[in-house]
Design a protein around this motif. Structure first.
Motif, PDB file in Angstrom:
ATOM      1  N   GLU A 268       0.827  -1.204   0.000  1.00  0.00           N
ATOM      2  CA  GLU A 268       0.000   0.000   0.000  1.00  0.00           C
ATOM      3  C   GLU A 268       0.861   1.253   0.000  1.00  0.00           C
ATOM      4  N   GLY A 269       0.243   2.373  -0.316  1.00  0.00           N
ATOM      5  CA  GLY A 269       0.873   3.686  -0.162  1.00  0.00           C
ATOM      6  C   GLY A 269       2.132   3.837  -0.999  1.00  0.00           C
ATOM      7  N   ARG A 270       3.099   4.534  -0.404  1.00  0.00           N
ATOM      8  CA  ARG A 270       4.324   4.863  -1.128  1.00  0.00           C
ATOM      9  C   ARG A 270       5.070   3.603  -1.590  1.00  0.00           C
ATOM     10  N   ARG A 271       5.054   2.568  -0.722  1.00  0.00           N
ATOM     11  CA  ARG A 271       5.753   1.334  -1.097  1.00  0.00           C
ATOM     12  C   ARG A 271       5.097   0.695  -2.316  1.00  0.00           C
ATOM     13  N   GLY A 272       3.773   0.747  -2.332  1.00  0.00           N
ATOM     14  CA  GLY A 272       3.068   0.177  -3.478  1.00  0.00           C
ATOM     15  C   GLY A 272       3.356   0.948  -4.751  1.00  0.00           C
ATOM     16  N   ARG A 273       3.435   2.267  -4.624  1.00  0.00           N
ATOM     17  CA  ARG A 273       3.628   3.092  -5.821  1.00  0.00           C
ATOM     18  C   ARG A 273       4.998   2.889  -6.457  1.00  0.00           C
ATOM     19  N   ARG A 274       5.921   2.224  -5.733  1.00  0.00           N
ATOM     20  CA  ARG A 274       7.196   1.913  -6.369  1.00  0.00           C
ATOM     21  C   ARG A 274       7.014   0.990  -7.576  1.00  0.00           C
ATOM     22  N   HIS A 275       5.939   0.221  -7.563  1.00  0.00           N
ATOM     23  CA  HIS A 275       5.705  -0.703  -8.677  1.00  0.00           C
ATOM     24  C   HIS A 275       4.922  -0.037  -9.797  1.00  0.00           C
ATOM     25  N   LEU A 276       4.532   1.201  -9.573  1.00  0.00           N
ATOM     26  CA  LEU A 276       3.627   1.873 -10.502  1.00  0.00           C
ATOM     27  C   LEU A 276       4.394   2.822 -11.422  1.00  0.00           C
ATOM     28  N   THR A 277       3.994   2.831 -12.669  1.00  0.00           N
ATOM     29  CA  THR A 277       4.560   3.789 -13.606  1.00  0.00           C
ATOM     30  C   THR A 277       3.418   4.603 -14.187  1.00  0.00           C
ATOM     31  N   TYR A 278       3.555   5.918 -14.081  1.00  0.00           N
ATOM     32  CA  TYR A 278       2.416   6.794 -14.353  1.00  0.00           C
ATOM     33  C   TYR A 278       2.727   7.676 -15.555  1.00  0.00           C
ATOM     34  N   VAL A 279       1.812   7.725 -16.498  1.00  0.00           N
ATOM     35  CA  VAL A 279       1.951   8.621 -17.650  1.00  0.00           C
ATOM     36  C   VAL A 279       0.833   9.657 -17.561  1.00  0.00           C
TER      37      VAL A 279
END
Lengths: 312, 252, 300
Positions: B69-80
């Motif tokens: 969740e949260g910031r740790r989860g967003r490490r796997h996310l790539t946003y355009v």
């Protein structure tokens, strides 16, 4: 606060508003006129997102004043005022001219004109007086204003110019309001947006030049920005914003002049600005259009509606 | 929640001031899927995307990416982000934009190593922008700009790709190229989530759909979800629907 | 030639002034680029103006005109200004430019009133605050600038990637995990420190000019961020030297001369920049509308 001080304040305030002294009357008239004119012109500038153009125009008056002095060799008021007016218009137009086109940020254009014109003014002043600190008194009055030194003749000029401005805004209200809202659309309708722009910038320059005597170069911007910004919290419609801005500008002027009379050492300019800031704070808190308290109330009502029963 | 899910959203509520714009959204996406988020204007699509990308604080609910969740989860996310949101006058070349994708890996001070440089080169190659990599970003066409931002995402890598209207304002050739890249990502086992506007191409592009209008109207495989009834419910009355033998065509 | 060398032999004020001016110019130019790209140039205007209330309030609280305390006060008020502008511009219906205008003029008015009522006999030289004294830089001002310049440039170097990516694409930076808001306040603090450190030497007006104008020139010339930073710094240095010699040669205000020299450099770039110069654009337009059709080279 001691009990005595409120009484003293009230009696001094009453004394001021009884207008038994000419200089108090002149200061009051000058401050109110400045508040009204800046409130009117400032509305258009703030709504166009060009609030700080007024600041730049104020600073841009300095080289004009210096050049007028160099040319005429006297400190005659009309010549200096005319010089100030011309260079303020030039400064404002330079901003709109250079902000057009690629690779220029409008905000930076304001800063560029403000600093370059003012720098040029400083250079000319230092050239006029071999020693750069020679005429500090005059410069300080120019920077910070002195409403008490306004003469009846000057007030006449300001009142006349103010009346002309009001009439012009009335006549050109429709094209102006269209241009403020959507310049592209106004252009597509065939409105002469370049001329309107020039007109608006000239109005701004007039407002700035008329105000310098009373509030000084640096605080002109305040009277152009703060009342209109406060007025936006009071009405959703342009005429409403305009009227509210003008009223708050005028009242700020009157109360500022009064405070300056009551408290020794307090200049009119900064006093009117602080009154205007007080209005702005009120509008920010309680203004019906986006004020903090109405918004909080609305949010609470929405929450209660979302949860029938209204508990919590 | 099964451990294998790429993106899980549970009971998500989002609002602006007093106004609730997204209500009780639940989504579960598996790795290796190409998913379209579809809905009318003001349905909360962009707000939902912002919340997933961490730019909008939810009122309540959880967003889990690759089990975290949260910031740790967003490490796997790539946003355009949407293309219109940057400053085209910015002094930056196409290649430098793509290099920004590696900032997630190199941090503040580490130098670019061989693998970082290779990732940048490969990403530019994948979107066919190698020849134009020294152009300033504003000198490119809309389609080329969009390719550069896609390349930045590719250089960044990650498991879940989140794209806000990647096809807005691009030419047909670019649209095709982007779709190719998205499919390649899916085939490599990534999850690709795309906010999409053009209902005509929906069934061509996406394996799965999420129909959103404030809350989820329907979600699942495109063939099951993209029905006249569902679309009518999502878009209200503002939609003309043509039902042919083999397909549903919709016009907003 | 002797004109160029002679001032250096008149005593140590020349090298002190030049050193201070150049250090301030470089720091301002570098920070100015990031402010410019974030459309926050006019924050510099605001921060330069609130130095007056800052110094007055510091004097009221501490009762002395001691340098360190005064500068500390100015820095605190500067940071308060940055936070207040940020907060006001987040209110509905207030745009960021209006927020800047409201906040700095309000504080300035307060400063003027306090100055005229409470500290009348403190001899705070408003003229010096606005225009500085480049030719008479004190030890304190010099050492302050000498310390703050490497500190701020070092921080910019360390956080360069974050600053670059968040200036270009804040959403993407946020998704990368860059602490965008903290970075923003860091940048504001750096500008405040620079402005405060630069005041005594060069004055508020020159600080504004050195922050805004070089970045604007560089934007007309640069294709990437590093080039923009280099050009901006070069602009600051050239304007400083040109202005200083002009001031000495013509016996005019040094701060004013540096500002004007910078303005002239900007005007030159605006008109004659290789790609974006207006003169080329006018000529292209003139060629396109009149005369026989002929191939136009893209560079004009």
């Amino acid at each position: 606060m001691e009990t005595g001080s409120t009484d003293i304040f009230l009696s001094r305030a009453a004394e001021f508003f009884s207008l038994q002294y000419d200089f108090a009357l002149y200061a009051l008239l000058a401050a109110v006129l400045v508040g009204v004119i800046c409130g009117l012109v400032g509305t258009f500038m703030v709504l166009r997102g060009m609030s700080l153009v007024g600041d730049a125009a104020g600073h841009a008056t300095l080289p004009g004043v210096a050049i007028a002095f160099l040319l005429t060799g006297t400190k005659s008021a009309p010549a200096l005022l005319l010089g100030a007016l011309v260079s303020a218009v030039l400064g404002a137009m330079t901003i709109t001219w250079i902000s057009r086109g690629p690779r220029v940020r409008a905000d930076a254009a304001i800063g560029i004109v403000l600093s370059t014109f003012f720098g040029l003014g400083i250079v000319l002043l230092s050239y006029i007086q071999a020693s750069p600190t020679g005429q500090q008194a005059g410069l300080s009055e120019y920077l910070f204003g002195n409403a008490a030194a306004v003469t009846p003749a000057q007030i006449g000029v300001v009142a006349l110019a103010g009346a002309v401005l009001v009439v012009l805004v009335g006549i050109f209200y429709r094209p102006l309001s269209l241009m403020v809202f959507d310049e592209r659309f106004a252009q597509s309708l065939g409105l002469p947006t370049h001329w309107l722009e020039l007109g608006l910038m000239s109005a701004l320059a007039v407002a700035v030049v008329l105000s310098i005597q009373a509030v000084g170069v640096i605080l002109v911007a305040a009277m152009l920005i703060i009342p209109p910004s406060a007025a936006r919290f009071l009405s959703k419609k342009l005429p409403g914003v305009m009227v509210a801005s003008v009223v708050m500008g005028g009242v700020s002027g009157a109360l500022g002049a009064m405070l300056s009379y009551v408290y020794e050492g307090v200049a009119t300019g900064p006093a009117m600005v602080l009154v205007a800031v007080f209005f702005f704070a009120l509008a920010l808190g309680f203004g019906p259009v986006g004020g903090a308290l109405p918004r909080a109330l609305r949010r609470r009502r929405a929450r209660q509606r979302a949860m029938p029963g209204g508990a919590r | 929640m099964s451990a294998g899910d790429a993106l899980t959203i549970q009971h998500l509520n989002l609002s602006y001031g007093a106004e609730r714009v997204v209500e009780d959204v639940n989504v579960k996406l598996k790795p290796g899927s190409l998913v379209g988020i579809v809905g009318p204007n003001g349905a909360g699509k962009s707000t939902l995307i912002k919340a997933i990308a961490g730019a909008k604080e939810p009122d309540s609910g959880t967003i889990t990416i690759c089990g975290e969740e949260g910031r740790r989860g967003r490490r796997h996310l790539t946003y355009v982000p949407q293309r219109g949101e940057v400053d085209w006058d910015f002094p930056i070349t196409a290649e430098e934009v793509v290099r920004q994708g590696r900032f997630a890996h190199v941090g503040l001070l580490r130098r670019f190593r061989g693998d970082d440089k290779a990732a940048v080169t490969d990403a530019l190659q994948a979107v066919a922008m190698t020849a134009l990599k020294h152009r300033q970003i504003g000198e490119l066409s809309g389609g080329q700009q969009q390719r550069v931002f896609l390349a930045r995402a590719l250089a960044q890598g990650g498991e879940v790709f989140l794209m806000d209207e990647p096809f807005a304002g691009v030419d047909a050739a670019t649209e095709k190229a982007i779709v190719e890249v998205l499919r390649a990502l899916r085939d490599a086992g990534k999850t690709v989530v795309v906010v999409h506007h053009d209902l005509v191409t929906v069934s061509d592009y996406f394996d799965e759909l999420v129909l959103l209008n404030r809350t989820i109207i329907a979600q699942g495989p495109t063939a099951e979800v993209f029905t006249p009834d569902n679309m009518r419910e999502t878009y209200g009355g503002n939609l003309a629907i043509f039902d042919r033998r083999d397909a549903v065509a919709v016009v907003e | 030639m002797s004109f160029l060398i002679e001032p250096w032999q008149w005593g140590d004020w020349m090298w002190r002034g030049m050193l201070t001016l150049n250090l301030v110019a470089i720091t301002c130019a570098v920070l100015g680029v990031f402010l410019y790209l974030r459309r926050m140039s006019l924050i510099a205007d605001a921060l330069a103006h609130v130095a007056l209330p800052g110094i007055v309030m510091a004097f009221l609280v501490t009762g002395s005109l001691d340098g360190a305390l005064m500068l500390g006060g100015a820095a605190v008020v500067g940071l308060f200004t940055a936070v207040a502008i940020e907060w006001v511009s987040r209110q509905p219906t207030v745009r960021s430019d209006a927020a800047i205008g409201v906040v700095f003029t309000a504080l300035f008015a307060l400063g003027v009133i306090l100055l005229s009522t409470r500290v009348r006999d403190a001899h705070i030289d408003t003229h010096c605050l606005l225009f500085g004294d480049v030719l008479g830089v004190s030890d304190r001002a010099l050492s302050l600038v000498a310390w703050s310049t490497p500190l701020i440039l070092g921080l910019v170097a360390i956080f360069y990637r974050w600053l670059a990516v968040s200036s270009f694409d804040a959403r993407f930076a946020l998704a990368l995990g860059v602490p965008v808001a903290a970075l923003n306040y860091g940048l504001m603090s750096a500008v405040t420190v620079t402005a405060v450190a630069g005041f005594e030497a060069v004055g508020a007006v020159l600080v504004i000019a050195l922050i805004i104008v070089p970045a604007a020139t560089a934007h007309l010339l640069a294709r990437n961020l590093k080039a923009m930073l280099a050009i901006s710094a070069a602009h600051g240095i050239i304007a400083s030297w040109a202005g200083m010699y002009l001031a000495i040669g013509l016996n005019i205000s040094a701060a004013g001369a540096v500002v004007v020299a910078g303005g002239v450099l900007y005007a030159l770039a605006f008109l004659f920049a290789p790609e974006h110069g207006r003169v080329w654009r006018w000529r292209r337009r003139a060629l396109a509308t009149s005369g026989p059709p002929r191939p136009l080279s893209p560079s004009g």
